[in-house]
Design a protein around this motif. Structure first.
Motif, PDB file in Angstrom:
ATOM      1  N   GLN A  17       0.919  -0.912  -0.047  1.00  0.00           N
ATOM      2  CA  GLN A  17      -0.083   0.029   0.047  1.00  0.00           C
ATOM      3  C   GLN A  17       0.744   1.262   0.037  1.00  0.00           C
ATOM      4  OE1 GLN A  17      -3.682   0.145   1.067  1.00  0.00           O
ATOM      5  NE2 GLN A  17      -3.786   2.301   1.170  1.00  0.00           N
ATOM      6  N   ALA A  18       0.496   2.222  -0.765  1.00  0.00           N
ATOM      7  CA  ALA A  18       1.120   3.509  -0.727  1.00  0.00           C
ATOM      8  C   ALA A  18       0.897   4.300   0.392  1.00  0.00           C
ATOM      9  CB  ALA A  18       0.954   4.480  -2.018  1.00  0.00           C
ATOM     10  N   TYR A  19       1.984   5.105   0.883  1.00  0.00           N
ATOM     11  CA  TYR A  19       1.677   5.887   2.100  1.00  0.00           C
ATOM     12  C   TYR A  19       2.407   7.241   1.832  1.00  0.00           C
ATOM     13  CZ  TYR A  19       2.899   8.237   6.770  1.00  0.00           C
ATOM     14  OH  TYR A  19       2.734   8.866   7.560  1.00  0.00           O
ATOM     15  N   ILE A  20       1.609   8.239   2.157  1.00  0.00           N
ATOM     16  CA  ILE A  20       2.027   9.514   1.845  1.00  0.00           C
ATOM     17  C   ILE A  20       2.488   9.928   3.246  1.00  0.00           C
ATOM     18  CG2 ILE A  20       1.676  11.956   1.200  1.00  0.00           C
ATOM     19  CD1 ILE A  20      -0.532  10.932  -0.412  1.00  0.00           C
ATOM     20  N   ASP A  21       3.649  10.798   3.280  1.00  0.00           N
ATOM     21  CA  ASP A  21       4.380  11.406   4.407  1.00  0.00           C
ATOM     22  C   ASP A  21       3.849  12.763   4.483  1.00  0.00           C
ATOM     23  OD1 ASP A  21       5.824  12.689   6.487  1.00  0.00           O
ATOM     24  OD2 ASP A  21       7.800  11.841   5.850  1.00  0.00           O
ATOM     25  N   PRO A  22       2.822  13.021   5.476  1.00  0.00           N
ATOM     26  CA  PRO A  22       2.175  14.333   5.590  1.00  0.00           C
ATOM     27  C   PRO A  22       3.168  15.733   5.620  1.00  0.00           C
ATOM     28  CG  PRO A  22       1.450  13.160   7.470  1.00  0.00           C
ATOM     29  CD  PRO A  22       2.446  12.186   6.363  1.00  0.00           C
ATOM     30  N   ALA A  23       4.406  15.443   6.172  1.00  0.00           N
ATOM     31  CA  ALA A  23       5.483  16.493   6.411  1.00  0.00           C
ATOM     32  C   ALA A  23       6.066  16.973   5.102  1.00  0.00           C
ATOM     33  CB  ALA A  23       6.556  15.834   7.366  1.00  0.00           C
ATOM     34  N   LEU A  24       5.999  15.835   4.017  1.00  0.00           N
ATOM     35  CA  LEU A  24       6.593  16.099   2.796  1.00  0.00           C
ATOM     36  C   LEU A  24       5.729  16.473   1.572  1.00  0.00           C
ATOM     37  CD1 LEU A  24       8.979  13.297   2.778  1.00  0.00           C
ATOM     38  CD2 LEU A  24       9.667  15.822   3.173  1.00  0.00           C
ATOM     39  N   CYS A  25       4.317  16.254   2.021  1.00  0.00           N
ATOM     40  CA  CYS A  25       3.215  16.460   1.004  1.00  0.00           C
ATOM     41  C   CYS A  25       2.960  17.971   0.938  1.00  0.00           C
ATOM     42  CB  CYS A  25       2.037  15.738   1.190  1.00  0.00           C
ATOM     43  SG  CYS A  25       0.669  16.025   0.017  1.00  0.00           S
TER      44      CYS A  25
END
Length: 62
Positions: free
Chosen positions: A4-12
């Motif tokens: 599953q893909a996960y987005i790092d909110p600190a980098l988005c």
């Protein structure tokens, strides 16, 4: 085991036109409000297309 893909909110950066979301064939990208970081829902297939399209390198496959 399914990836599953996960987005790092600190980098988005939360751009309205997200290249990674446009690359997603299952339309798994969503967010609660404009200008907020994106997140990836359970319909993600783990294909990695979004990972390659994200210029912020905010996406990881887990």
């Amino acid at each position: 085991m399914k990836r599953q893909a996960y987005i790092d909110p600190a980098l988005c950066d939360g751009l309205a036109t997200c290249p990674a979301s446009l690359a997603c064939t299952t339309r798994s990208f969503t967010r609660e409000e404009d200008d907020e970081p994106w997140y990836i829902g359970s319909t993600c297939l783990g294909c990695g297309r979004c990972l390659l399209a994200c210029d912020r390198r905010a996406i990881k496959l887990i």
